[in-house]
Write a protein that holds these residues in place. Structure first.
Motif, PDB file in Angstrom:
ATOM      1  N   VAL A  55      44.619  36.812  44.224  1.00  0.00           N
ATOM      2  CA  VAL A  55      44.254  36.430  42.867  1.00  0.00           C
ATOM      3  C   VAL A  55      44.406  35.029  42.701  1.00  0.00           C
ATOM      4  CG1 VAL A  55      44.707  36.525  40.461  1.00  0.00           C
ATOM      5  CG2 VAL A  55      44.846  38.646  41.721  1.00  0.00           C
ATOM      6  N   ARG A  56      45.477  34.355  42.928  1.00  0.00           N
ATOM      7  CA  ARG A  56      45.698  33.208  42.943  1.00  0.00           C
ATOM      8  C   ARG A  56      44.390  32.082  43.527  1.00  0.00           C
ATOM      9  NH1 ARG A  56      47.482  28.570  45.368  1.00  0.00           N
ATOM     10  NH2 ARG A  56      47.841  29.604  47.364  1.00  0.00           N
ATOM     11  N   CYS A  57      43.949  32.761  44.886  1.00  0.00           N
ATOM     12  CA  CYS A  57      42.720  31.932  45.547  1.00  0.00           C
ATOM     13  C   CYS A  57      41.494  32.399  45.211  1.00  0.00           C
ATOM     14  CB  CYS A  57      43.122  32.424  47.140  1.00  0.00           C
ATOM     15  SG  CYS A  57      44.537  31.755  47.725  1.00  0.00           S
ATOM     16  N   GLY A  58      41.352  33.263  44.117  1.00  0.00           N
ATOM     17  CA  GLY A  58      39.842  33.752  43.724  1.00  0.00           C
ATOM     18  C   GLY A  58      39.359  34.830  44.535  1.00  0.00           C
ATOM     19  N   PHE A  59      39.961  35.438  45.475  1.00  0.00           N
ATOM     20  CA  PHE A  59      39.420  36.426  46.222  1.00  0.00           C
ATOM     21  C   PHE A  59      39.507  38.067  45.642  1.00  0.00           C
ATOM     22  CE2 PHE A  59      40.556  33.370  49.597  1.00  0.00           C
ATOM     23  CZ  PHE A  59      39.005  33.302  50.205  1.00  0.00           C
ATOM     24  N   LEU A  60      40.294  37.887  44.682  1.00  0.00           N
ATOM     25  CA  LEU A  60      40.425  38.983  43.685  1.00  0.00           C
ATOM     26  C   LEU A  60      40.671  38.455  42.062  1.00  0.00           C
ATOM     27  CD1 LEU A  60      43.154  41.543  45.365  1.00  0.00           C
ATOM     28  CD2 LEU A  60      40.482  41.739  45.405  1.00  0.00           C
ATOM     29  N   GLU A  61      40.187  39.394  41.369  1.00  0.00           N
ATOM     30  CA  GLU A  61      40.184  39.145  39.806  1.00  0.00           C
ATOM     31  C   GLU A  61      40.980  40.360  38.962  1.00  0.00           C
ATOM     32  OE1 GLU A  61      36.295  38.465  38.604  1.00  0.00           O
ATOM     33  OE2 GLU A  61      36.021  36.338  39.610  1.00  0.00           O
ATOM     34  N   ARG A  62      41.840  40.099  38.219  1.00  0.00           N
ATOM     35  CA  ARG A  62      42.570  41.052  37.324  1.00  0.00           C
ATOM     36  C   ARG A  62      41.318  41.773  36.299  1.00  0.00           C
ATOM     37  NH1 ARG A  62      47.279  41.773  38.947  1.00  0.00           N
ATOM     38  NH2 ARG A  62      48.402  40.269  39.792  1.00  0.00           N
ATOM     39  N   ASP A  63      41.346  42.957  36.063  1.00  0.00           N
ATOM     40  CA  ASP A  63      40.420  43.553  35.102  1.00  0.00           C
ATOM     41  C   ASP A  63      41.400  44.439  34.467  1.00  0.00           C
ATOM     42  OD1 ASP A  63      38.628  44.792  33.560  1.00  0.00           O
ATOM     43  OD2 ASP A  63      37.217  45.387  35.315  1.00  0.00           O
ATOM     44  N   GLY A  64      41.991  43.875  33.431  1.00  0.00           N
ATOM     45  CA  GLY A  64      43.071  44.877  32.590  1.00  0.00           C
ATOM     46  C   GLY A  64      44.222  44.991  33.572  1.00  0.00           C
ATOM     47  N   ARG A  65      44.517  46.178  33.917  1.00  0.00           N
ATOM     48  CA  ARG A  65      45.612  46.560  34.872  1.00  0.00           C
ATOM     49  C   ARG A  65      45.011  46.845  36.295  1.00  0.00           C
ATOM     50  NH1 ARG A  65      49.293  51.036  32.272  1.00  0.00           N
ATOM     51  NH2 ARG A  65      50.653  50.740  34.289  1.00  0.00           N
ATOM     52  N   ALA A  66      43.732  46.886  36.236  1.00  0.00           N
ATOM     53  CA  ALA A  66      43.371  47.248  37.651  1.00  0.00           C
ATOM     54  C   ALA A  66      42.696  45.706  38.409  1.00  0.00           C
ATOM     55  CB  ALA A  66      41.898  47.791  37.536  1.00  0.00           C
ATOM     56  N   LEU A  67      42.109  45.854  39.641  1.00  0.00           N
ATOM     57  CA  LEU A  67      41.477  44.502  40.325  1.00  0.00           C
ATOM     58  C   LEU A  67      40.236  44.855  40.663  1.00  0.00           C
ATOM     59  CD1 LEU A  67      44.977  44.486  42.437  1.00  0.00           C
ATOM     60  CD2 LEU A  67      44.314  42.621  40.758  1.00  0.00           C
ATOM     61  N   ARG A  68      39.522  43.676  41.062  1.00  0.00           N
ATOM     62  CA  ARG A  68      38.403  43.710  41.352  1.00  0.00           C
ATOM     63  C   ARG A  68      38.208  42.655  42.208  1.00  0.00           C
ATOM     64  NH1 ARG A  68      34.937  42.815  35.975  1.00  0.00           N
ATOM     65  NH2 ARG A  68      35.634  40.470  35.439  1.00  0.00           N
ATOM     66  N   LEU A  69      36.956  42.545  43.142  1.00  0.00           N
ATOM     67  CA  LEU A  69      36.572  41.369  44.099  1.00  0.00           C
ATOM     68  C   LEU A  69      36.266  40.251  43.114  1.00  0.00           C
ATOM     69  CD1 LEU A  69      34.774  43.206  47.094  1.00  0.00           C
ATOM     70  CD2 LEU A  69      37.119  42.507  47.080  1.00  0.00           C
ATOM     71  N   GLY A  70      36.704  39.083  43.515  1.00  0.00           N
ATOM     72  CA  GLY A  70      36.537  37.779  42.875  1.00  0.00           C
ATOM     73  C   GLY A  70      35.154  37.232  43.374  1.00  0.00           C
ATOM     74  N   LEU A  71      34.753  36.296  42.552  1.00  0.00           N
ATOM     75  CA  LEU A  71      33.225  35.691  42.820  1.00  0.00           C
ATOM     76  C   LEU A  71      33.337  34.743  43.932  1.00  0.00           C
ATOM     77  CD1 LEU A  71      32.519  34.369  39.213  1.00  0.00           C
ATOM     78  CD2 LEU A  71      31.501  36.337  40.413  1.00  0.00           C
ATOM     79  N   MET A  72      34.656  34.400  44.566  1.00  0.00           N
ATOM     80  CA  MET A  72      34.678  33.552  45.711  1.00  0.00           C
ATOM     81  C   MET A  72      34.132  34.381  46.882  1.00  0.00           C
ATOM     82  SD  MET A  72      35.907  30.929  47.189  1.00  0.00           S
ATOM     83  CE  MET A  72      37.235  30.418  46.276  1.00  0.00           C
ATOM     84  N   PHE A  73      34.002  35.822  46.881  1.00  0.00           N
ATOM     85  CA  PHE A  73      33.251  36.298  48.091  1.00  0.00           C
ATOM     86  C   PHE A  73      31.647  36.362  47.676  1.00  0.00           C
ATOM     87  CE2 PHE A  73      37.205  38.776  48.477  1.00  0.00           C
ATOM     88  CZ  PHE A  73      37.312  38.955  49.874  1.00  0.00           C
ATOM     89  N   PHE A  74      31.453  36.235  46.588  1.00  0.00           N
ATOM     90  CA  PHE A  74      29.680  36.003  46.218  1.00  0.00           C
ATOM     91  C   PHE A  74      29.439  34.697  46.722  1.00  0.00           C
ATOM     92  CE2 PHE A  74      26.507  34.521  43.385  1.00  0.00           C
ATOM     93  CZ  PHE A  74      25.434  35.190  43.609  1.00  0.00           C
TER      94      PHE A  74
END
Length: 260
Positions: A55-74
């Motif tokens: 999350v800190r590096c931008g590879f994951l993003e928090r979506d409420g209590r869940a997680l999704r892939l971050g824009l870094m991958f895009f």
């Protein structure tokens, strides 16, 4: 996918992060930390530490209590040369095919034993199937996969066969010799068919895209519902589109630019 290991056999930090990120494949794109732990088998403390770092590096993003892939991958994905150049070359022809057929149009490449869809355009009359941009599917059970395998080396085909030909529908090819015979026919006619081999009620046709080096670079396909798509009428347009994309890739490689 197997995690990366150090020479001494211990799973590296990068390997654990890879395992965690790969858990998103086959998901709806959003997972809780608990789901990630269940999917990966990683220790709870390790998973929480990796999630926080990603999350800190931008590879994951928090979506409420869940997680999704971050824009870094895009952002990084836009720098991957092969899929991006293929998608860029194919896009205008895909748009033409979608407008002409009103069906789904896709461009795919082969990754290991699966096809990876680098671009999918949904048609107004196209089937609503899981195939999506960035999604994967077993190569032997799709027309795109078969179109690529037909023009790939025999070692690639044998690797797919050795991995096992999983049955997805009653029409899926599961016998190695039957697959080899089908690939030989595809080489002769230049197109591959999916006659309800991936999904019941869905038919498709694909043709290989050849790269500047003369090797198969991917495949262009059109899919539709049974009764709404005539494969023998669409296959000529798909083959023409694939040939046009092949020319675009060749022109871009030689520096002459697009001819369209």
């Amino acid at each position: 996918m197997s995690p990366n290991h150090r020479d001494d056999g211990e799973i590296s930090g990068i390997g654990r992060a890879g395992v965690l990120l790969n858990a998103f494949q086959g998901s709806r794109g959003i997972l809780t930390t608990r789901e990630l732990i269940e999917r990966t088998g990683l220790p709870r403390s390790t998973a929480h530490r990796l999630v926080a770092e990603l999350v800190r590096c931008g590879f994951l993003e928090r979506d409420g209590r869940a997680l999704r892939l971050g824009l870094m991958f895009f952002e990084l994905g836009q720098l991957v040369p092969r899929p991006r150049s293929l998608a860029d070359a194919a896009r205008p022809y895909m748009s033409d095919l979608r407008e002409a057929t009103r069906q789904n149009v896709g461009t795919a490449v082969l990754v290991d034993r699966e096809v990876l869809y680098v671009e999918v355009l949904r048609g107004k009359d196209g089937p609503r199937v899981p195939s999506r941009t960035g999604g994967r599917w077993p190569a032997h059970a799709s027309c795109s996969g078969k179109a690529i395998l037909a023009f790939a080396g025999s070692e690639v085909v044998e690797a797919v066969v050795a991995d096992g030909l999983t049955r997805l529908t009653e029409n899926t090819i599961t016998e190695p010799e039957t697959l080899r015979e089908e690939l030989a026919r595809i080489r002769q006619r230049g197109v591959a068919y999916d006659r309800q081999e991936s999904f019941p009620g869905v038919m498709a046709v694909a043709s290989p895209v050849i790269g500047p080096d003369g090797e198969v670079a991917g495949a262009l396909s059109v899919s539709g519902l049974t009764g709404r798509i005539n494969l023998t009428r669409v296959d000529a347009a798909v083959r023409a589109g694939a040939l046009a994309v092949s020319r675009e890739l060749s022109h871009a490689h030689t520096g002459f630019g697009a001819r369209r």
